[in-house]
Scaffold this motif. Structure first.
Motif, mmCIF file in Angstrom:
data_model
loop_
_atom_site.group_PDB
_atom_site.id
_atom_site.type_symbol
_atom_site.label_atom_id
_atom_site.label_comp_id
_atom_site.label_asym_id
_atom_site.label_seq_id
_atom_site.Cartn_x
_atom_site.Cartn_y
_atom_site.Cartn_z
ATOM 1 N N ALA A 51 2.245 -4.090 2.476
ATOM 2 C CA ALA A 51 0.946 -4.164 2.387
ATOM 3 C C ALA A 51 0.271 -3.458 0.662
ATOM 4 O O ALA A 51 -0.106 -4.626 0.050
ATOM 5 N N SER A 52 1.715 -2.871 0.374
ATOM 6 C CA SER A 52 0.984 -2.235 -0.975
ATOM 7 C C SER A 52 1.833 -2.687 -2.491
ATOM 8 O O SER A 52 1.953 -3.653 -3.371
ATOM 9 N N ARG A 91 5.347 -2.262 -2.293
ATOM 10 C CA ARG A 91 5.974 -0.967 -3.810
ATOM 11 C C ARG A 91 7.183 -0.376 -2.433
ATOM 12 O O ARG A 91 7.451 0.874 -2.969
ATOM 13 N N THR A 92 6.820 -0.387 -1.091
ATOM 14 C CA THR A 92 7.304 0.363 -0.107
ATOM 15 C C THR A 92 9.047 0.697 -0.284
ATOM 16 O O THR A 92 9.852 -1.008 0.071
ATOM 17 N N SER A 113 2.575 -2.172 8.420
ATOM 18 C CA SER A 113 3.319 -3.477 8.203
ATOM 19 C C SER A 113 3.949 -3.705 9.635
ATOM 20 O O SER A 113 4.748 -4.618 9.633
ATOM 21 N N SER A 163 3.407 -9.265 0.946
ATOM 22 C CA SER A 163 2.336 -8.570 0.391
ATOM 23 C C SER A 163 0.566 -8.417 0.444
ATOM 24 O O SER A 163 0.715 -9.295 0.203
ATOM 25 N N CYS A 164 0.285 -6.985 -0.055
ATOM 26 C CA CYS A 164 -1.162 -7.436 -0.463
ATOM 27 C C CYS A 164 -1.604 -7.506 -1.544
ATOM 28 O O CYS A 164 -2.347 -7.745 -2.079
ATOM 29 N N ASN A 165 -0.995 -7.281 -2.197
ATOM 30 C CA ASN A 165 -0.983 -7.080 -4.061
ATOM 31 C C ASN A 165 0.638 -8.300 -4.441
ATOM 32 O O ASN A 165 1.232 -8.656 -4.334
ATOM 33 N N GLY A 216 -8.292 2.366 0.823
ATOM 34 C CA GLY A 216 -6.386 2.814 0.970
ATOM 35 C C GLY A 216 -5.575 2.696 2.445
ATOM 36 O O GLY A 216 -4.488 2.671 2.379
ATOM 37 N N ALA A 254 3.735 -7.530 -6.837
ATOM 38 C CA ALA A 254 4.903 -6.637 -6.357
ATOM 39 C C ALA A 254 6.189 -6.294 -6.064
ATOM 40 O O ALA A 254 6.884 -7.613 -6.744
ATOM 41 N N THR A 261 -4.707 0.269 4.997
ATOM 42 C CA THR A 261 -4.275 -1.172 5.028
ATOM 43 C C THR A 261 -4.407 -1.430 6.627
ATOM 44 O O THR A 261 -3.845 -2.456 6.556
#
Length: 291
Positions: free
Chosen positions: A131-132, A134-135, A64, A156-158, A182, A161, A184
């Motif tokens: 992407a998650s 939650r970084t 990312s 993000s991709c969720n 996983g 988030a 990404t």
């Protein structure tokens, strides 16, 4: 999540693997399409900030972060922006572009420190990319940016988030499970790049870096770009190669100014004034008439 279609990936032929990847990639554009209103909302905020002297920052870790750095790095040659106007910051610094920096993405504090070090302030826009979703590094960056009264965008991709907390705009690129679980850098990375391309390109169009669909703010820093500048002037004004070359030289390499000079018949100084009054936008400068 695991992708049911790729559970036997290690038993597939090369053609089967790339065919499956291609089929999964078809889903990316549709995922982006679903969030075009949110992307457009972010574009409006970015364009307003840039026109008021603000800056755009990307903050991310790993893939990312690299994508943010890439998109920012392409703005100066394409749109003639100052390198400080669009900046990509990756967790762990420049070294993280090629080598993973242990623990960088897990540090909320590092995200906060990088925002402070970048001088983010009110009037800027900060896009946090994860992407998650939650970084910790990105959560810290967005929180610090918000505290500094910058506009914040989470990407993000969720859905739902963690990085969405307090963001002015939330963009969710829900592409589904990756072919390699996983990873990404695959669909999530492609979707992210598409969205970032939209954020900068649409914003630059809005602030007058493009005339029609031509990159009239291109900086002719090498032979290819010098030739492109001449072709742009020829395309817009219907003059010969020699005339384009001559007027660009007279305009000190400024393609916008060369176009306004040729389209209005004004000498350099008057055309420059007209362009300045029009907010450095070609179309309004040409259409200003005798004002």
């Amino acid at each position: 999540m695991r992708n049911a279609a790729s559970e036997q990936l290690d038993q597939m032929s090369a053609l089967e693997i790339v065919t499956l990847m291609n089929e999964e990639d078809q889903k990316v554009a549709q995922a982006v399409k679903k969030v075009l209103p949110e992307i457009a909302q972010a574009v409006d905020l970015i364009a307003d900030a840039l026109e008021s002297g603000g800056r755009l920052f990307y903050f991310g870790a790993g893939t990312s972060g690299r994508l943010g750095v890439l998109d920012a790095a392409e703005c100066p040659p394409t749109f003639g922006t100052d390198p400080a106007q669009v900046q990509g910051i990756i967790a762990g610094g420049k070294a993280a572009m090629t080598v993973a920096v242990e623990g960088a993405e897990d540090s909320l504090t590092m995200g906060q420190e990088d925002v402070r070090a970048s001088g983010v302030q009110a009037g800027d826009v900060v896009v946090g990319i994860a992407a998650s979703g939650r970084t910790p590094y990105v959560i810290g960056a967005l929180a610090e940016a918000k505290a500094r009264q910058a506009v914040t965008v989470s990407l993000s991709c969720n859905p739902g988030a963690d990085i969405d907390q307090g963001a002015d705009v939330c963009i969710h690129l829900v592409v589904g499970p990756e072919v390699v679980t996983g990873s990404t850098r695959l669909k999530a990375g492609t979707a992210t790049k598409m969205a970032l391309n939209m954020l900068t390109t649409a914003s630059m169009v809005r602030v007058g870096k493009v005339y029609g669909n031509l990159m009239v703010n291109v900086q002719a820093t090498n032979r290819k770009l010098r030739e492109r500048a001449k072709q742009i002037v020829m395309e817009v004004t219907d003059v010969s190669y020699e005339v384009a070359e001559q007027v660009i030289a007279e305009a000190d390499g400024d393609v916008k100014l060369a176009i306004v000079m040729l389209k209005t018949g004004l000498p350099k100084a008057e055309a420059a004034q007209r362009l300045q009054r029009a907010g450095n936008k070609v179309r309004p400068a040409i259409e200003a008439g005798g004002e």
